[in-house]
Design an enzyme around this catalytic site. Structure first.
Site, mmCIF file in Angstrom:
data_model
loop_
_atom_site.group_PDB
_atom_site.id
_atom_site.type_symbol
_atom_site.label_atom_id
_atom_site.label_comp_id
_atom_site.label_asym_id
_atom_site.label_seq_id
_atom_site.Cartn_x
_atom_site.Cartn_y
_atom_site.Cartn_z
ATOM 1 N N LYS A 102 0.851 -1.177 0.000
ATOM 2 C CA LYS A 102 0.000 0.000 0.000
ATOM 3 C C LYS A 102 0.890 1.232 0.000
ATOM 4 O O LYS A 102 1.853 1.302 0.754
ATOM 5 C CB LYS A 102 -0.902 0.010 1.252
ATOM 6 C CG LYS A 102 -1.700 1.294 1.439
ATOM 7 C CD LYS A 102 -2.426 1.272 2.765
ATOM 8 C CE LYS A 102 -3.196 2.566 3.016
ATOM 9 N NZ LYS A 102 -2.319 3.738 3.120
ATOM 10 N N SER A 143 5.335 8.764 1.624
ATOM 11 C CA SER A 143 5.310 8.282 0.248
ATOM 12 C C SER A 143 6.680 7.758 -0.165
ATOM 13 O O SER A 143 7.712 8.165 0.389
ATOM 14 C CB SER A 143 4.879 9.413 -0.694
ATOM 15 O OG SER A 143 5.774 10.501 -0.613
ATOM 16 N N ALA A 144 6.682 6.853 -1.141
ATOM 17 C CA ALA A 144 7.913 6.239 -1.665
ATOM 18 C C ALA A 144 8.717 5.555 -0.566
ATOM 19 O O ALA A 144 9.935 5.402 -0.670
ATOM 20 C CB ALA A 144 8.776 7.281 -2.382
ATOM 21 N N ARG A 145 8.042 5.140 0.483
ATOM 22 C CA ARG A 145 8.659 4.452 1.628
ATOM 23 C C ARG A 145 9.676 5.336 2.361
ATOM 24 O O ARG A 145 10.520 4.831 3.104
ATOM 25 C CB ARG A 145 9.329 3.138 1.198
ATOM 26 C CG ARG A 145 8.335 2.054 0.752
ATOM 27 C CD ARG A 145 7.388 1.695 1.883
ATOM 28 N NE ARG A 145 6.517 0.581 1.584
ATOM 29 C CZ ARG A 145 5.265 0.696 1.110
ATOM 30 N NH1 ARG A 145 4.776 1.902 0.865
ATOM 31 N NH2 ARG A 145 4.521 -0.358 0.905
ATOM 32 N N LEU A 146 9.590 6.648 2.178
ATOM 33 C CA LEU A 146 10.470 7.563 2.900
ATOM 34 C C LEU A 146 9.732 8.029 4.158
ATOM 35 O O LEU A 146 9.270 9.176 4.248
ATOM 36 C CB LEU A 146 10.873 8.747 2.004
ATOM 37 C CG LEU A 146 11.687 8.357 0.768
ATOM 38 C CD1 LEU A 146 12.032 9.586 -0.055
ATOM 39 C CD2 LEU A 146 12.956 7.609 1.175
#
Length: 211
Positions: A8, A188-191
């Site tokens: 997700k 977002s973007a796993r950051l």
């Protein structure tokens, strides 16, 4: 089952250093109140990790019953498996998994028994059925059937039928005194944004952690 594509994307809600309270308990209270206002199911549910004498960890969910500047309090049977672990090794960890908010809070600290006076104050506030249940359950022990449990409940109900239910000597609370508290906000973007409060002499130090 392969879950490699089960993912997700988190929103870009973000968390900055300027957003944080100087004291982690004040920050926790702020996030907890937001979880309550958004009507999360049991926002006080937390995972408690303990370690036994051989170094094997065990994880279970318990309910946070109150918190203050001193730490996080939960209640249990003092003869339970978690209590035995704590007696052997008081170092524990807590996790509040507020997934819907894309948040989690991780606490590392030491668990210590609260006073009998504190335990009694909470015990007397519980519904009578919950008070009776504390007497019935020899928590974590093996039982042959649920029928046996219900028979014991009937006996306890009869025993205390004409008065208040007293606090069991084997039941009470623990306070987890935090040494570190991490606040994790999905990004977002796993950051993701992660901030770690660590107790230092004279106060708390705050560091940003890499996601």
């Amino acid at each position: 089952m392969d879950l490699s594509d089960f993912r997700k994307e988190y929103t870009d809600r973000g968390l900055s250093r300027e957003d944080l309270a100087a004291d982690p308990m004040a920050q926790f209270e702020q996030w907890f109140q937001q979880a309550v206002e958004l009507k999360l199911h049991e926002p006080n549910a937390m995972s408690l990790a303990t370690v036994d004498a051989t170094g094997r960890p065990l994880l279970r969910t318990v309910l946070l019953k109150y918190f203050d500047t001193n730490g996080f309090v939960f209640f249990t049977n003092y003869q339970s498996r978690k209590a035995k672990h704590i007696a052997e090794n008081p170092n524990v960890s807590l996790l509040f998994p507020w997934v819907i908010l894309e948040r989690q809070v991780i606490v590392q600290g030491r668990a210590e028994k609260i006073s009998a006076t504190e335990s009694l104050k909470y015990f007397t506030s519980r519904p009578r059925e919950s008070q009776l249940g504390a007497w019935v359950s020899d928590q974590s022990s093996v039982i042959s059937s649920r029928k046996l449990l219900m028979q014991k409940l009937a006996e306890i109900k009869d025993k205390f039928a004409n008065g208040e239910v007293p606090l069991p000597s084997f039941w009470g609370g623990y306070r987890v005194v935090p040494e570190t508290i991490e606040f994790w906000q999905g990004g977002s973007a796993r950051l993701h944004d992660r901030f770690l409060y660590e107790r230092k002499e004279g106060g708390w130090e705050i560091e940003r952690l890499s996601p």
